[in-house]
Design an enzyme around this catalytic site. Structure first.
Site, PDB file in Angstrom:
ATOM      1  N   ALA A 116    -122.868 110.800   5.068  1.00  0.00           N
ATOM      2  CA  ALA A 116    -122.668 110.410   3.657  1.00  0.00           C
ATOM      3  C   ALA A 116    -124.049 110.256   3.003  1.00  0.00           C
ATOM      4  CB  ALA A 116    -121.843 109.139   3.582  1.00  0.00           C
ATOM      5  N   ARG A 117    -124.572 109.035   2.986  1.00  0.00           N
ATOM      6  CA  ARG A 117    -125.934 108.795   2.510  1.00  0.00           C
ATOM      7  C   ARG A 117    -126.577 107.769   3.450  1.00  0.00           C
ATOM      8  NH1 ARG A 117    -125.813 112.848   0.136  1.00  0.00           N
ATOM      9  NH2 ARG A 117    -125.930 113.261  -2.109  1.00  0.00           N
ATOM     10  N   GLY A 169    -112.033 110.467   0.558  1.00  0.00           N
ATOM     11  CA  GLY A 169    -112.101 111.337  -0.620  1.00  0.00           C
ATOM     12  C   GLY A 169    -111.991 112.780  -0.173  1.00  0.00           C
ATOM     13  N   ARG A 170    -112.633 113.669  -0.928  1.00  0.00           N
ATOM     14  CA  ARG A 170    -112.521 115.103  -0.623  1.00  0.00           C
ATOM     15  C   ARG A 170    -113.017 115.403   0.794  1.00  0.00           C
ATOM     16  NH1 ARG A 170    -114.335 115.117  -6.387  1.00  0.00           N
ATOM     17  NH2 ARG A 170    -116.170 114.219  -5.430  1.00  0.00           N
ATOM     18  N   ILE A 171    -114.201 114.883   1.144  1.00  0.00           N
ATOM     19  CA  ILE A 171    -114.784 115.205   2.451  1.00  0.00           C
ATOM     20  C   ILE A 171    -114.086 114.403   3.558  1.00  0.00           C
ATOM     21  CG2 ILE A 171    -116.913 115.158   3.827  1.00  0.00           C
ATOM     22  CD1 ILE A 171    -118.412 115.535   1.082  1.00  0.00           C
ATOM     23  N   GLU A 227    -135.412 109.014   3.874  1.00  0.00           N
ATOM     24  CA  GLU A 227    -135.694 110.417   4.215  1.00  0.00           C
ATOM     25  C   GLU A 227    -137.000 110.879   3.580  1.00  0.00           C
ATOM     26  OE1 GLU A 227    -132.235 112.706   3.127  1.00  0.00           O
ATOM     27  OE2 GLU A 227    -130.942 111.439   4.347  1.00  0.00           O
ATOM     28  N   HIS A 240    -130.366 116.168   7.319  1.00  0.00           N
ATOM     29  CA  HIS A 240    -129.591 116.246   6.068  1.00  0.00           C
ATOM     30  C   HIS A 240    -129.195 117.693   5.736  1.00  0.00           C
ATOM     31  CE1 HIS A 240    -128.850 114.039   2.002  1.00  0.00           C
ATOM     32  NE2 HIS A 240    -127.921 114.937   2.250  1.00  0.00           N
TER      33      HIS A 240
HETATM   34  N1  LIG Z   1    -124.826 114.801   4.112  1.00  0.00           N
HETATM   35  C1  LIG Z   1    -124.664 115.631   3.105  1.00  0.00           C
HETATM   36  O1  LIG Z   1    -125.358 116.627   2.964  1.00  0.00           O
HETATM   37  C2  LIG Z   1    -123.584 115.359   2.106  1.00  0.00           C
HETATM   38  C3  LIG Z   1    -122.918 116.446   1.512  1.00  0.00           C
HETATM   39  C4  LIG Z   1    -121.925 116.176   0.589  1.00  0.00           C
HETATM   40  C5  LIG Z   1    -121.604 114.869   0.263  1.00  0.00           C
HETATM   41  N2  LIG Z   1    -122.271 113.845   0.840  1.00  0.00           N
HETATM   42  C6  LIG Z   1    -121.919 112.450   0.503  1.00  0.00           C
HETATM   43  O2  LIG Z   1    -120.538 112.277   0.700  1.00  0.00           O
HETATM   44  C7  LIG Z   1    -120.038 111.444  -0.330  1.00  0.00           C
HETATM   45  C8  LIG Z   1    -118.555 111.683  -0.509  1.00  0.00           C
HETATM   46  O3  LIG Z   1    -118.328 112.930  -1.136  1.00  0.00           O
HETATM   47  P1  LIG Z   1    -116.861 113.326  -1.641  1.00  0.00           P
HETATM   48  O4  LIG Z   1    -117.004 114.609  -2.379  1.00  0.00           O
HETATM   49  O5  LIG Z   1    -115.876 113.221  -0.528  1.00  0.00           O
HETATM   50  O6  LIG Z   1    -116.606 112.152  -2.680  1.00  0.00           O
HETATM   51  P2  LIG Z   1    -115.211 111.535  -3.178  1.00  0.00           P
HETATM   52  O7  LIG Z   1    -115.518 110.821  -4.432  1.00  0.00           O
HETATM   53  O8  LIG Z   1    -114.160 112.601  -3.175  1.00  0.00           O
HETATM   54  O9  LIG Z   1    -114.846 110.516  -1.984  1.00  0.00           O
HETATM   55  C9  LIG Z   1    -115.422 109.256  -1.837  1.00  0.00           C
HETATM   56  C10 LIG Z   1    -114.307 108.291  -1.436  1.00  0.00           C
HETATM   57  O10 LIG Z   1    -114.898 107.037  -1.138  1.00  0.00           O
HETATM   58  C11 LIG Z   1    -114.037 106.024  -1.667  1.00  0.00           C
HETATM   59  N3  LIG Z   1    -114.774 104.783  -1.834  1.00  0.00           N
HETATM   60  C12 LIG Z   1    -115.645 104.427  -2.813  1.00  0.00           C
HETATM   61  N4  LIG Z   1    -116.108 103.185  -2.612  1.00  0.00           N
HETATM   62  C13 LIG Z   1    -115.514 102.725  -1.480  1.00  0.00           C
HETATM   63  C14 LIG Z   1    -115.587 101.515  -0.750  1.00  0.00           C
HETATM   64  N5  LIG Z   1    -116.369 100.509  -1.167  1.00  0.00           N
HETATM   65  N6  LIG Z   1    -114.848 101.392   0.368  1.00  0.00           N
HETATM   66  C15 LIG Z   1    -114.061 102.399   0.789  1.00  0.00           C
HETATM   67  N7  LIG Z   1    -113.945 103.577   0.143  1.00  0.00           N
HETATM   68  C16 LIG Z   1    -114.668 103.737  -0.979  1.00  0.00           C
HETATM   69  C17 LIG Z   1    -113.526 106.622  -2.970  1.00  0.00           C
HETATM   70  O11 LIG Z   1    -112.355 105.974  -3.431  1.00  0.00           O
HETATM   71  C18 LIG Z   1    -113.286 108.070  -2.561  1.00  0.00           C
HETATM   72  O12 LIG Z   1    -111.970 108.277  -2.075  1.00  0.00           O
HETATM   73  C19 LIG Z   1    -120.892 111.824  -1.553  1.00  0.00           C
HETATM   74  O13 LIG Z   1    -120.943 110.768  -2.488  1.00  0.00           O
HETATM   75  C20 LIG Z   1    -122.237 112.126  -0.948  1.00  0.00           C
HETATM   76  O14 LIG Z   1    -123.073 111.006  -1.017  1.00  0.00           O
HETATM   77  C21 LIG Z   1    -123.249 114.064   1.763  1.00  0.00           C
END
Ligand SMILES: NC(=O)c1ccc[n+]([C@@H]2O[C@H](COP(=O)([O-])OP(=O)(O)OC[C@H]3O[C@@H](n4cnc5c(N)ncnc54)[C@H](O)[C@@H]3O)[C@@H](O)[C@H]2O)c1
Length: 326
Positions: free
Chosen positions: A238-239, A157-159, A268, A286
């Site tokens: 991620a989480r 996804g975005r990250i 956490e 985190h």
């Molecule tokens: N550690 C941190 O402080 C921190 C900061 C920001 C985000 N995050 C986590 O990162 C996650 C991703 O953020 P994002 O903005 O990139 O989200 P996003 O929605 O842009 O990207 C998530 C991607 O995961 C894919 N996905 C969903 N289910 C899947 C599966 N079962 N198998 C494979 N791929 C799958 C989606 O299709 C999508 O492309 C957030 O949901 C958040 O939990 C953590």
């Protein structure tokens, strides 16, 4: 007419609060800790909006405690696994998050963990500080190469995309798994779409960027760790519950994989005690989105969403857009 009333469940950048106070009565949790469940249930009462943290579980009970005038809950996070989306939608409450503004900060932290784990930076720093260093040696603090190695991205996804681009810039081959393909990134950096089995088997560094969903809980467990290379490194920004932390601790101890870099944990702020005794894992609390600019932007989006909803406009980043159609 009384100004709408907003609860902010944890201190956010002052500029964000100043902006919110231009239009609303605002109460901020002044304690330097998350509200307890009982405090949250008491404090939400009568609010028109809540600016929440990922540490606040926002479910039907909280929304009922707030009352029917509550129109919007704006998370100070992109992940929203702390929301019961269906419960909010049933009550007509708009839920929002902060996508996009934290991609680079989060990806940078993930990549920092990758490099630091590969080159054993934390362990080496401690060694010097402990006064153990006696001089240069050829077989000393041997790490892993990054250039030419395979970076596996789970969740492009975005990250995930941002990390993939950083990997490509470091000369890595990028493979990824997602529920959909991304031909644009494939063309841009030669990333290869693979199934989960191939991702596990071929990654030298596997970085997790899927959201926490029922189907991604323990996305990495004992079986998956066993399917990885013994020289592989796992990164989780991620989480926490995306990884079975006990299984990971066992795998690191038994050298089933080479190392891990973790920003997030299953319970956490508790960290699996066995992990803390191991040298081949780096743990940070985190902090992936924690840069001045990023946190300011996260707050800006949350404030903007609250302001828009309370003035009758559509929010910019809604996670339950079906409520807007009513
Ligand atoms: N550690 C941190 O402080 C921190 C900061 C920001 C985000 N995050 C986590 O990162 C996650 C991703 O953020 P994002 O903005 O990139 O989200 P996003 O929605 O842009 O990207 C998530 C991607 O995961 C894919 N996905 C969903 N289910 C899947 C599966 N079962 N198998 C494979 N791929 C799958 C989606 O299709 C999508 O492309 C957030 O949901 C958040 O939990 C953590």
């Amino acid at each position: 007419m009384a100004r709408p009333n907003v609860l902010v469940t944890r201190m956010v950048p002052q500029e964000n609060l100043d902006r919110l106070r231009e239009h609303f009565e605002v109460e901020v949790n002044a304690e330097d800790r998350p509200l307890t469940r009982a405090e949250l249930l008491a404090k939400v009462k009568g609010r028109d909006a809540i600016l929440s943290m990922l540490t606040d579980t926002i479910d039907g009970e909280v929304l009922d405690a707030a009352g029917p005038q509550c129109k919007v809950v704006a998370n100070f996070a992109v992940g929203y696994n702390n929301f019961d989306v269906a419960a909010a939608t049933r009550r007509g409450v708009v839920l929002t998050n902060t996508p996009g503004v934290l991609d680079d900060a989060t990806a940078t932290l993930a990549f920092t963990l990758l490099l630091a784990t590969a080159r054993r930076i934390v362990e080496a720093d401690k060694y010097v500080r402990d006064g153990k260093w006696t001089g240069w040696a050829p077989l000393f603090f041997i790490g892993l190469d990054v250039d030419g190695r395979t970076l596996g991205v789970a969740g492009l996804g975005r990250i995930g995309k941002n990390v993939a681009r950083k990997g490509a810039a470091f000369g890595m081959k990028v493979i990824y798994n997602d529920v959909r393909r991304d031909p644009e990134l494939e063309a841009a950096i030669g990333a290869r779409f693979v199934d989960k089995e191939t991702l596990l088997a071929e990654s030298d560094f596997l970085t997790l960027h899927v959201p926490l969903l029922p189907e991604t809980r323990h996305y990495i467990g004992e079986k998956e760790l066993a399917a990885m290379k013994p020289t592989a490194v796992l990164i989780n920004a991620a989480r926490g519950p995306v990884v079975d932390e006990k299984a990971l601790a066992r795998a690191l101890k038994d050298k089933v994989i080479w190392g891990a870099g973790l920003d997030v944990f299953e319970n956490e702020p508790m960290v699996e005690p066995e992990l803390l005794g191991l040298d081949n894992v780096i743990v940070v609390p985190h902090v992936a989105s924690g840069t001045t600019e990023t946190r300011l932007n996260m707050g800006r989006i949350a404030v903007e969403n609250i302001t828009r909803v309370l003035t009758g406009e559509a929010p910019t980043t809604c996670v339950n857009p079906e409520v807007l159609k009513r």
